[in-house]
Design a protein around this motif. Structure first.
Motif, PDB file in Angstrom:
ATOM      1  N   LYS A 164      20.396   9.119  -2.440  1.00  0.00           N
ATOM      2  CA  LYS A 164      21.212  10.169  -1.408  1.00  0.00           C
ATOM      3  C   LYS A 164      22.381   9.685  -0.659  1.00  0.00           C
ATOM      4  N   GLU A 165      23.538  10.470  -1.079  1.00  0.00           N
ATOM      5  CA  GLU A 165      24.845  10.180  -0.220  1.00  0.00           C
ATOM      6  C   GLU A 165      25.425   8.464  -0.309  1.00  0.00           C
ATOM      7  N   ARG A 166      24.893   7.875  -1.438  1.00  0.00           N
ATOM      8  CA  ARG A 166      25.128   6.486  -1.509  1.00  0.00           C
ATOM      9  C   ARG A 166      26.374   6.162  -2.095  1.00  0.00           C
ATOM     10  N   GLU A 167      27.507   5.617  -1.777  1.00  0.00           N
ATOM     11  CA  GLU A 167      28.463   5.173  -2.724  1.00  0.00           C
ATOM     12  C   GLU A 167      28.572   3.861  -2.914  1.00  0.00           C
ATOM     13  N   ASP A 168      28.689   3.335  -3.787  1.00  0.00           N
ATOM     14  CA  ASP A 168      29.043   1.877  -4.126  1.00  0.00           C
ATOM     15  C   ASP A 168      30.337   1.536  -4.536  1.00  0.00           C
ATOM     16  N   THR A 169      30.521   0.313  -4.014  1.00  0.00           N
ATOM     17  CA  THR A 169      31.996  -0.349  -4.348  1.00  0.00           C
ATOM     18  C   THR A 169      31.650  -2.177  -4.605  1.00  0.00           C
ATOM     19  N   TYR A 170      32.207  -2.512  -5.716  1.00  0.00           N
ATOM     20  CA  TYR A 170      31.837  -3.821  -5.759  1.00  0.00           C
ATOM     21  C   TYR A 170      33.020  -4.770  -6.177  1.00  0.00           C
ATOM     22  N   ASP A 171      33.179  -6.109  -5.727  1.00  0.00           N
ATOM     23  CA  ASP A 171      34.089  -6.984  -6.168  1.00  0.00           C
ATOM     24  C   ASP A 171      34.212  -7.534  -7.341  1.00  0.00           C
ATOM     25  N   CYS A 172      33.257  -6.865  -8.233  1.00  0.00           N
ATOM     26  CA  CYS A 172      33.238  -7.202  -9.798  1.00  0.00           C
ATOM     27  C   CYS A 172      33.350  -6.258 -10.692  1.00  0.00           C
ATOM     28  N   HIS A 173      33.415  -6.208 -11.826  1.00  0.00           N
ATOM     29  CA  HIS A 173      33.286  -5.173 -12.917  1.00  0.00           C
ATOM     30  C   HIS A 173      31.707  -4.919 -12.930  1.00  0.00           C
ATOM     31  N   ARG A 174      31.547  -3.555 -13.438  1.00  0.00           N
ATOM     32  CA  ARG A 174      30.126  -3.268 -13.763  1.00  0.00           C
ATOM     33  C   ARG A 174      29.852  -2.445 -15.414  1.00  0.00           C
ATOM     34  N   PHE A 175      28.811  -3.035 -15.881  1.00  0.00           N
ATOM     35  CA  PHE A 175      28.565  -2.356 -17.070  1.00  0.00           C
ATOM     36  C   PHE A 175      27.182  -1.775 -16.619  1.00  0.00           C
ATOM     37  N   LEU A 176      27.198  -0.281 -17.048  1.00  0.00           N
ATOM     38  CA  LEU A 176      25.905   0.430 -16.501  1.00  0.00           C
ATOM     39  C   LEU A 176      25.676   1.299 -18.038  1.00  0.00           C
ATOM     40  N   TYR A 177      24.441   0.834 -18.398  1.00  0.00           N
ATOM     41  CA  TYR A 177      23.850   1.607 -19.625  1.00  0.00           C
ATOM     42  C   TYR A 177      22.760   2.577 -19.408  1.00  0.00           C
ATOM     43  N   THR A 185      14.478  10.771 -12.111  1.00  0.00           N
ATOM     44  CA  THR A 185      14.768   9.432 -11.873  1.00  0.00           C
ATOM     45  C   THR A 185      15.643   9.113 -13.150  1.00  0.00           C
ATOM     46  N   ILE A 186      16.340   7.718 -13.193  1.00  0.00           N
ATOM     47  CA  ILE A 186      17.278   7.396 -14.093  1.00  0.00           C
ATOM     48  C   ILE A 186      17.229   6.080 -14.290  1.00  0.00           C
ATOM     49  N   THR A 187      17.045   5.538 -15.374  1.00  0.00           N
ATOM     50  CA  THR A 187      16.736   4.181 -15.484  1.00  0.00           C
ATOM     51  C   THR A 187      18.086   3.414 -16.158  1.00  0.00           C
ATOM     52  N   PHE A 188      18.695   2.405 -15.701  1.00  0.00           N
ATOM     53  CA  PHE A 188      19.948   1.694 -16.105  1.00  0.00           C
ATOM     54  C   PHE A 188      19.328   0.323 -16.322  1.00  0.00           C
ATOM     55  N   GLN A 189      20.300   0.031 -17.162  1.00  0.00           N
ATOM     56  CA  GLN A 189      20.430  -1.635 -17.625  1.00  0.00           C
ATOM     57  C   GLN A 189      21.914  -1.770 -17.156  1.00  0.00           C
ATOM     58  N   TRP A 190      22.029  -2.918 -16.458  1.00  0.00           N
ATOM     59  CA  TRP A 190      23.403  -3.292 -15.867  1.00  0.00           C
ATOM     60  C   TRP A 190      23.710  -4.700 -16.045  1.00  0.00           C
ATOM     61  N   CYS A 191      25.055  -4.896 -15.924  1.00  0.00           N
ATOM     62  CA  CYS A 191      25.308  -6.320 -15.391  1.00  0.00           C
ATOM     63  C   CYS A 191      26.729  -6.279 -14.488  1.00  0.00           C
TER      64      CYS A 191
END
Length: 289
Positions: free
Chosen positions: A34-47, A87-93
């Motif tokens: 809920k209302e969560r925004e993410d920003t990272y200092d690396c690249h992301r793969f989301l599947y 719900t949603i299931t991610f695999q990520w790196c």
């Protein structure tokens, strides 16, 4: 998407060093997001392994479903939205690469998501599982296996790109496209830095930095590599002898033979014989079947 655009991407990924910082599988629900925004200092793969939702990024609303693969660049704000009680299931790196400081991903305008075909969905999920295993194992060869796995994931991403996915080319890409076309059209000529820089109205010194920043090699290194790639194809043609091949790629035969051996480990003549031998074996096997 032009052939030269793909060439640039291939050169980039071939020479890229990849460091995977973290990888896991995560199940998310509408309450935690809920209302969560993410920003990272690396690249992301989301599947997306299971479930449906939306990704909000770059002022766009992107549908998420099983088989969606996203690549989110460092510093890119994004958030995931789910319907209530879903719900949603991610695999990520999370990963970093040696070209981050050149902002090459943005120059290439790689699309941030695509939907994998059925043949690539189970393969991608299995690659993420392999990443998880190697990161947890941390064995002697784990870093090599992690890099190999990441390159496989990137290959799947590129295999699934549409020719129109990258939109209008940037000014940098238009300039590089002109230069690469000029190189391919003038391989038989004496190509100089001044010739190449003139095509895009840049000072030769700046042009070298500009070219290397996108291709990962100097202009002359790239020209010689293209000459060797074209020469290998020409040497497979029965009507092209070594002398004529050297001429077609704009080189004196002695210098050509020396560079070709440095590139392949074989002299041009030996390469021709080896290739002919392989073709004969394949033809024989075909007749046997």
């Amino acid at each position: 998407m032009t052939t030269n655009y793909l060439t640039i991407m291939m050169k980039h990924f071939e020479h890229m060093n990849i460091e995977v910082a973290a990888a896991a599988a995560t199940v998310l629900d509408s309450v935690s997001l809920k209302e969560r925004e993410d920003t990272y200092d690396c690249h992301r793969f989301l599947y997306v392994k299971e479930g449906e939702g939306k990704l909000i990024a770059q002022d766009r609303e992107i549908p998420l479903a099983k088989g969606t693969l996203c690549i989110l660049l460092s510093g890119m704000p994004h958030r995931i939205v789910l319907e209530p009680d879903r719900t949603i299931t991610f695999q990520w790196c999370h990963f970093r690469s040696s070209y981050e400081d050149r902002d090459l991903y943005r120059t290439l305008q790689i699309p941030i998501y695509l939907h994998l075909g059925d043949e690539h969905q189970s393969e991608s999920s299995a690659l993420f599982e392999r990443l998880f295993e190697e990161i947890a194992r941390d064995g002697l060869t784990s870093r090599l296996k992690i890099k190999a796995t990441m390159l496989e994931l990137i290959s799947i991403y590129l295999d699934n790109l549409s020719l129109n996915d990258n939109g209008a080319p940037t000014e940098e890409m238009q300039k590089i496209d002109l230069v690469l076309k000029y190189i391919d059209d003038h391989l038989a000529d004496n190509i100089t830095i001044e010739n190449l820089a003139k095509q895009v109205y840049l000072h030769p010194n700046y042009f070298i930095v500009f070219f290397k920043g996108i291709l990962g090699s100097s202009p002359i290194q790239y020209v010689n590599l293209r000459r060797m790639e074209i020469a290998k194809g020409l040497l497979l043609q029965p009507d092209c002898n070594v002398s004529s091949v050297a001429s077609k790629v704009g080189m004196q035969i002695y210098y050509f033979s020396r560079m070709f051996k440095a590139h392949t480990g074989l002299t041009p003549s030996r390469y021709r014989k080896q290739a002919a031998s392989v073709s004969n074996v394949q033809a024989t096997r075909g007749e046997d079947h």
